[in-house]
Design an enzyme around this catalytic site. Structure first.
Site, PDB file in Angstrom:
ATOM      1  N   ARG A 167       0.828  -1.211   0.000  1.00  0.00           N
ATOM      2  CA  ARG A 167       0.000   0.000   0.000  1.00  0.00           C
ATOM      3  C   ARG A 167       0.862   1.260   0.000  1.00  0.00           C
ATOM      4  O   ARG A 167       0.519   2.259  -0.639  1.00  0.00           O
ATOM      5  CB  ARG A 167      -0.973   0.008   1.189  1.00  0.00           C
ATOM      6  CG  ARG A 167      -1.986   1.152   1.088  1.00  0.00           C
ATOM      7  CD  ARG A 167      -3.088   1.060   2.120  1.00  0.00           C
ATOM      8  NE  ARG A 167      -2.582   1.169   3.485  1.00  0.00           N
ATOM      9  CZ  ARG A 167      -3.324   1.012   4.567  1.00  0.00           C
ATOM     10  NH1 ARG A 167      -4.621   0.715   4.451  1.00  0.00           N
ATOM     11  NH2 ARG A 167      -2.811   1.139   5.756  1.00  0.00           N
TER      12      ARG A 167
ATOM     13  N   LYS B 230      -2.652   7.144   1.246  1.00  0.00           N
ATOM     14  CA  LYS B 230      -2.309   7.442   2.633  1.00  0.00           C
ATOM     15  C   LYS B 230      -1.223   8.519   2.590  1.00  0.00           C
ATOM     16  O   LYS B 230      -0.034   8.238   2.687  1.00  0.00           O
ATOM     17  CB  LYS B 230      -1.851   6.156   3.340  1.00  0.00           C
ATOM     18  CG  LYS B 230      -2.156   6.171   4.835  1.00  0.00           C
ATOM     19  CD  LYS B 230      -2.048   4.792   5.432  1.00  0.00           C
ATOM     20  CE  LYS B 230      -1.885   4.831   6.936  1.00  0.00           C
ATOM     21  NZ  LYS B 230      -2.981   5.458   7.671  1.00  0.00           N
TER      22      LYS B 230
HETATM   23  N1  PLP Z   1      -8.988   4.995   7.427  1.00  0.00           N
HETATM   24  C1  PLP Z   1      -8.046   5.917   7.666  1.00  0.00           C
HETATM   25  C2  PLP Z   1      -8.312   7.324   7.305  1.00  0.00           C
HETATM   26  C3  PLP Z   1      -6.834   5.543   8.257  1.00  0.00           C
HETATM   27  O1  PLP Z   1      -5.887   6.447   8.487  1.00  0.00           O
HETATM   28  C4  PLP Z   1      -6.638   4.196   8.618  1.00  0.00           C
HETATM   29  C5  PLP Z   1      -5.405   3.797   9.291  1.00  0.00           C
HETATM   30  O2  PLP Z   1      -4.477   3.336   8.712  1.00  0.00           O
HETATM   31  C6  PLP Z   1      -7.648   3.267   8.334  1.00  0.00           C
HETATM   32  C7  PLP Z   1      -8.811   3.704   7.734  1.00  0.00           C
HETATM   33  C8  PLP Z   1      -7.480   1.819   8.644  1.00  0.00           C
HETATM   34  O3  PLP Z   1      -6.607   1.209   7.740  1.00  0.00           O
HETATM   35  P1  PLP Z   1      -5.714  -0.027   8.171  1.00  0.00           P
HETATM   36  O4  PLP Z   1      -6.626  -1.076   8.667  1.00  0.00           O
HETATM   37  O5  PLP Z   1      -5.012  -0.426   6.939  1.00  0.00           O
HETATM   38  O6  PLP Z   1      -4.797   0.467   9.223  1.00  0.00           O
END
Ligand code: PLP
Length: 286
Positions: free
Chosen positions: A50, A149
């Protein structure tokens, strides 16, 4: 604490970023949040993939292979003797002159921070979180895609400020059409009549914990549907939980002044919390 900075380990006090780092100046960069449990990194490949996808989406060449990035992450844990940690790889466009043009930066800066991490919500995994929907919207997919991200988390911070002001543990974002998007740092699942619903990931981050939760539900033979969700569905849900690397799987029992279901974590949610805990404590890259 030792911080990884462009191939070297630097003591925390000396780990300083230039004011000309375009990550600082413009939020021009990407990051990941990863957990290590019992000396093993959970879903390392997925997070590194990712990170590279986020970089690709902003046309940023990380200048390392995925193997090298994975090794930098594992090495940061090793040099700090950490077994249970939150790991934060950050790749910025690099140092460059003032001005938006990414061509001002000759090479990216790569940092990895790893810190001891126990639990984000403590007792709330059994009690449940209070959440509020916030006025700030998750950005439109065609403006700043929420799938990246990126180092632009101000939207999420504004959501958190709103939740804090309303005495809630977490914020729930709606998108520009008023549909439920996600939490400020986690994805959302809504349960009604034994079926688990979660919104499609066009308007939120493609959560790695979200994907894991879907797999765990399928394993448990609990029906999961990826569907758009409205506020009505949230208020009338039997159960709600959120998922994230930091939040793990956490029950939500109260939204905008309404109890969700009985106001206590429900059976599917509690089962998910347990299954997730089991998976994190038994899998991962050593
Ligand atoms: N949504 C946002 C905005 C985030 O910053 C995160 C954290 O990483 C998530 C969702 C959850 O993603 P993950 O399960 O990959 O950590």
């Amino acid at each position: 604490t030792l911080i990884y900075m462009n191939g070297k380990f630097v003591p925390q006090e000396q780990a300083r970023v230039s004011v000309f780092d375009h990550g600082f100046l413009y939020g021009d960069g990407v990051f990941e949040g990863i957990r290590a449990y019992n000396g093993r990194v959970f879903k390392l490949k997925e997070h590194v993939d990712r990170l590279f996808d986020s970089a690709k989406a902003i046309d940023l060449d990380i200048g390392m292979t995925k193997e090298q990035m994975s090794e930098a992450i594992l090495e940061t844990l090793r040099v700090n003797n950490l077994t249970d940690a939150y790991i934060r790889p950050i790749v910025s466009r690099g140092d460059g002159d003032l001005g938006l043009d990414p061509r001002k930066c000759a090479k990216p800066n790569v940092y990895v921070i790893a810190k001891y991490w126990g639990s984000m919500y403590g007792d709330l995994y059994t009690v449940g979180l209070k959440a509020v929907t916030v006025g700030i919207r998750r950005v439109a997919p065609d403006a700043l895609p929420p799938n990246i991200k990126s180092l632009n988390y101000l939207n999420n911070i504004l959501a958190k400020i709103e939740a804090n002001a309303k005495g809630a543990d977490e914020a729930i974002f709606l998108d520009n059409n008023g549909r439920v998007a996600e939490g400020s740092g986690d994805n959302i699942f809504v349960i009604k009549n034994g079926v688990v619903y979660t919104p499609p990931t066009i308007g939120n981050l493609k959560g790695i914990t979200r994907a894991t939760a879907i797999e765990l539900l399928q394993e448990a033979k609990i029906p999961v549907k990826v569907e758009e969700i409205g506020l009505f569905d949230v208020y009338t849900a039997d159960e709600i939980f959120v998922t994230g690397t930091a939040a793990e799987a956490a029950p939500v029992v109260y939204v905008d002044g309404r109890n969700i279901g009985t106001g206590k974590p429900g059976p599917i949610t509690l089962d998910m919390v347990k299954r997730f805990e089991k998976l994190t404590s038994t899998t991962g890259t050593p």
